[in-house]
Motif scaffolding. Structure first.
Motif, PDB file in Angstrom:
ATOM      1  N   GLU A  74      63.607 -34.858 174.443  1.00  0.00           N
ATOM      2  CA  GLU A  74      64.702 -34.450 175.326  1.00  0.00           C
ATOM      3  C   GLU A  74      65.192 -35.613 176.178  1.00  0.00           C
ATOM      4  OE1 GLU A  74      65.740 -31.052 178.722  1.00  0.00           O
ATOM      5  OE2 GLU A  74      63.749 -31.142 177.799  1.00  0.00           O
ATOM      6  N   LEU A  75      64.267 -36.423 176.671  1.00  0.00           N
ATOM      7  CA  LEU A  75      64.661 -37.586 177.476  1.00  0.00           C
ATOM      8  C   LEU A  75      65.538 -38.532 176.669  1.00  0.00           C
ATOM      9  CD1 LEU A  75      61.302 -38.349 179.337  1.00  0.00           C
ATOM     10  CD2 LEU A  75      63.476 -37.773 180.442  1.00  0.00           C
ATOM     11  N   VAL A  76      65.149 -38.793 175.422  1.00  0.00           N
ATOM     12  CA  VAL A  76      65.930 -39.702 174.579  1.00  0.00           C
ATOM     13  C   VAL A  76      67.288 -39.087 174.246  1.00  0.00           C
ATOM     14  CG1 VAL A  76      66.024 -40.896 172.366  1.00  0.00           C
ATOM     15  CG2 VAL A  76      63.877 -40.818 173.633  1.00  0.00           C
ATOM     16  N   SER A  77      67.306 -37.801 173.939  1.00  0.00           N
ATOM     17  CA  SER A  77      68.575 -37.137 173.633  1.00  0.00           C
ATOM     18  C   SER A  77      69.517 -37.165 174.828  1.00  0.00           C
ATOM     19  CB  SER A  77      68.313 -35.684 173.206  1.00  0.00           C
ATOM     20  OG  SER A  77      67.593 -35.633 171.999  1.00  0.00           O
TER      21      SER A  77
ATOM     22  N   ARG B 134      51.509 -42.018 174.148  1.00  0.00           N
ATOM     23  CA  ARG B 134      51.363 -43.208 174.997  1.00  0.00           C
ATOM     24  C   ARG B 134      51.719 -42.902 176.445  1.00  0.00           C
ATOM     25  NH1 ARG B 134      54.647 -48.771 173.908  1.00  0.00           N
ATOM     26  NH2 ARG B 134      55.859 -48.330 175.781  1.00  0.00           N
ATOM     27  N   LEU B 135      52.711 -42.047 176.636  1.00  0.00           N
ATOM     28  CA  LEU B 135      53.179 -41.723 177.988  1.00  0.00           C
ATOM     29  C   LEU B 135      52.457 -40.521 178.588  1.00  0.00           C
ATOM     30  CD1 LEU B 135      57.032 -42.135 177.431  1.00  0.00           C
ATOM     31  CD2 LEU B 135      55.464 -43.774 178.502  1.00  0.00           C
ATOM     32  N   ASN B 136      51.543 -39.920 177.805  1.00  0.00           N
ATOM     33  CA  ASN B 136      50.853 -38.701 178.253  1.00  0.00           C
ATOM     34  C   ASN B 136      51.846 -37.599 178.585  1.00  0.00           C
ATOM     35  OD1 ASN B 136      48.157 -39.747 178.069  1.00  0.00           O
ATOM     36  ND2 ASN B 136      48.507 -40.863 179.978  1.00  0.00           N
ATOM     37  N   ARG B 137      52.847 -37.460 177.726  1.00  0.00           N
ATOM     38  CA  ARG B 137      53.863 -36.429 177.892  1.00  0.00           C
ATOM     39  C   ARG B 137      53.912 -35.577 176.632  1.00  0.00           C
ATOM     40  NH1 ARG B 137      57.758 -38.457 181.729  1.00  0.00           N
ATOM     41  NH2 ARG B 137      58.864 -36.461 181.533  1.00  0.00           N
ATOM     42  N   ALA B 138      54.554 -34.427 176.713  1.00  0.00           N
ATOM     43  CA  ALA B 138      54.762 -33.598 175.533  1.00  0.00           C
ATOM     44  C   ALA B 138      55.834 -34.223 174.646  1.00  0.00           C
ATOM     45  CB  ALA B 138      55.183 -32.195 175.959  1.00  0.00           C
TER      46      ALA B 138
ATOM     47  N   GLY C  75      56.890 -45.930 167.034  1.00  0.00           N
ATOM     48  CA  GLY C  75      57.399 -45.541 165.726  1.00  0.00           C
ATOM     49  C   GLY C  75      57.781 -44.086 165.562  1.00  0.00           C
ATOM     50  N   SER C  76      57.536 -43.269 166.577  1.00  0.00           N
ATOM     51  CA  SER C  76      57.913 -41.853 166.509  1.00  0.00           C
ATOM     52  C   SER C  76      57.904 -41.269 167.914  1.00  0.00           C
ATOM     53  CB  SER C  76      56.957 -41.060 165.617  1.00  0.00           C
ATOM     54  OG  SER C  76      55.685 -40.950 166.231  1.00  0.00           O
ATOM     55  N   PHE C  77      58.554 -40.104 168.073  1.00  0.00           N
ATOM     56  CA  PHE C  77      58.569 -39.441 169.373  1.00  0.00           C
ATOM     57  C   PHE C  77      57.191 -38.901 169.731  1.00  0.00           C
ATOM     58  CE2 PHE C  77      63.151 -38.595 168.114  1.00  0.00           C
ATOM     59  CZ  PHE C  77      63.654 -39.627 168.901  1.00  0.00           C
ATOM     60  N   SER C  78      56.462 -38.424 168.738  1.00  0.00           N
ATOM     61  CA  SER C  78      55.128 -37.878 169.012  1.00  0.00           C
ATOM     62  C   SER C  78      54.166 -38.974 169.471  1.00  0.00           C
ATOM     63  CB  SER C  78      54.581 -37.170 167.775  1.00  0.00           C
ATOM     64  OG  SER C  78      54.522 -38.055 166.664  1.00  0.00           O
ATOM     65  N   ALA C  79      54.197 -40.127 168.791  1.00  0.00           N
ATOM     66  CA  ALA C  79      53.314 -41.239 169.200  1.00  0.00           C
ATOM     67  C   ALA C  79      53.736 -41.781 170.551  1.00  0.00           C
ATOM     68  CB  ALA C  79      53.349 -42.335 168.147  1.00  0.00           C
TER      69      ALA C  79
END
Length: 302
Positions: free
Chosen positions: A38-41, A28-32, A20-24
């Motif tokens: 940036e990956l999605v963009s 889940r992925l243990n990433r910043a 539901g959000s980039f932060s969540a």
């Protein structure tokens, strides 16, 4: 430009959608969060399509994003399957194979497959657990089992890879002496509500607050399919059973098949699947057993 699309980008896209959000999604992925954004963009730039509307507090899928997330899931799932099969071909043989089987899956199919397994992998002990509902997922999630054969939950956790197996035919039955057995024709739900429904219960917390196939406010809950079978035979209630488990009882007229409002006359087909953690795919013995179970036809034949 499309050749530059990466699995990291697709996984970030899927995680953002699921959570539901980039932060969540980043958690889940243990990433910043910045890395996931940036990956999605970059994915949007490479495919030339805007996937999220970012005008509000939480990103919302665009119409194009709704369509493309399904394709992204298929790509990632196929890559996970390729990796799992590659490990099964090239990896070392398991010292022991542990698996959990949904109680609704035909035990005869398991037994016939185990006969062949013993011949092909004589030095690999087989450890099997039998569980219902979320209990068939939990041993895989916590690492006690390499894979599970499941079918009772509509959605597997996102960390799992899912491979379809056979379907199991489910029907509603009652004892020949039960009041519902004397009802001619289709039984309305209002009539079902007057009688106790015997329902399998979950020993895990994965289905807490969720009901599956419950049609009566009067329920008795049982954690074991064989106990449910015995209670049905004693006329203590009515309920759903896999066809392979009650075929002999129907033939001997100890149980009666119920025709219920809004349910197909032939009963329901419950899809069954093999599941395992995407990060821990099965080795050669587990891969062989999954492929063997995939050959099992619907019903009680192995």
């Amino acid at each position: 430009m499309l050749d530059g699309v990466s699995l990291d980008q697709l996984r970030a896209f899927i995680a953002a959608v699921d959570e539901g959000s980039f932060s969540a999604g980043a958690r889940r992925l243990n990433r910043a969060q910045s890395a996931v954004s940036e990956l999605v963009s970059n994915l949007e730039a490479q495919i030339g399509v805007r996937l999220f509307d970012r005008s509000e507090r939480y990103p919302k899928l665009t119409p194009a994003g709704v369509l493309l997330v399904a394709d992204a899931r298929n790509v990632v799932a196929n890559v996970d399957l390729l990796k799992a099969r590659a490990k099964g071909i090239s990896g070392g043989l398991e010292s022991e194979l542990s698996a959990v089987i949904d109680v609704l899956f035909p035990i005869e199919s398991i037994a016939e497959s185990a006969l062949e397994f013993r011949v092909r992998f004589p030095r690999t002990p087989l450890r099997l657990y039998v569980e219902a509902l979320g209990g068939a997922y939990q041993p895989v999630l916590d690492g006690r089992c390499g894979f599970g054969v499941v079918g009772s939950l509509p959605d597997a956790p996102s960390s799992m890879t899912v491979e379809r197996l056979q379907s199991v035919d489910m029907i509603m039955v009652a004892s020949r002496d039960h009041p519902l057995a004397s009802v001619r024709g289709i039984i309305p739900k209002s009539e079902l509500a007057k009688h106790v429904q015997l329902v399998l219960t979950d020993r895990s917390e994965l289905t807490a607050g969720r009901e599956f196939g419950v049609m009566s406010p009067l329920t008795w809950r049982l954690g074991d399919l064989f106990a449910k079978h015995s209670f049905l035979l004693k006329g203590l209630g009515w309920g759903g059973m896999p066809m392979h488990a009650v075929a002999r009882d129907l033939a001997d007229q100890r149980l009666v098949k119920l025709q219920i409002e809004d349910l197909p006359e032939r009963g329901l087909a419950l899809p069954m699947s093999a599941v395992y953690m995407s990060a821990r795919p099965p080795g050669p013995a587990g891969r062989w057993l999954i492929e063997r179970l995939r050959q099992c036809p619907s019903g009680n034949a192995a």
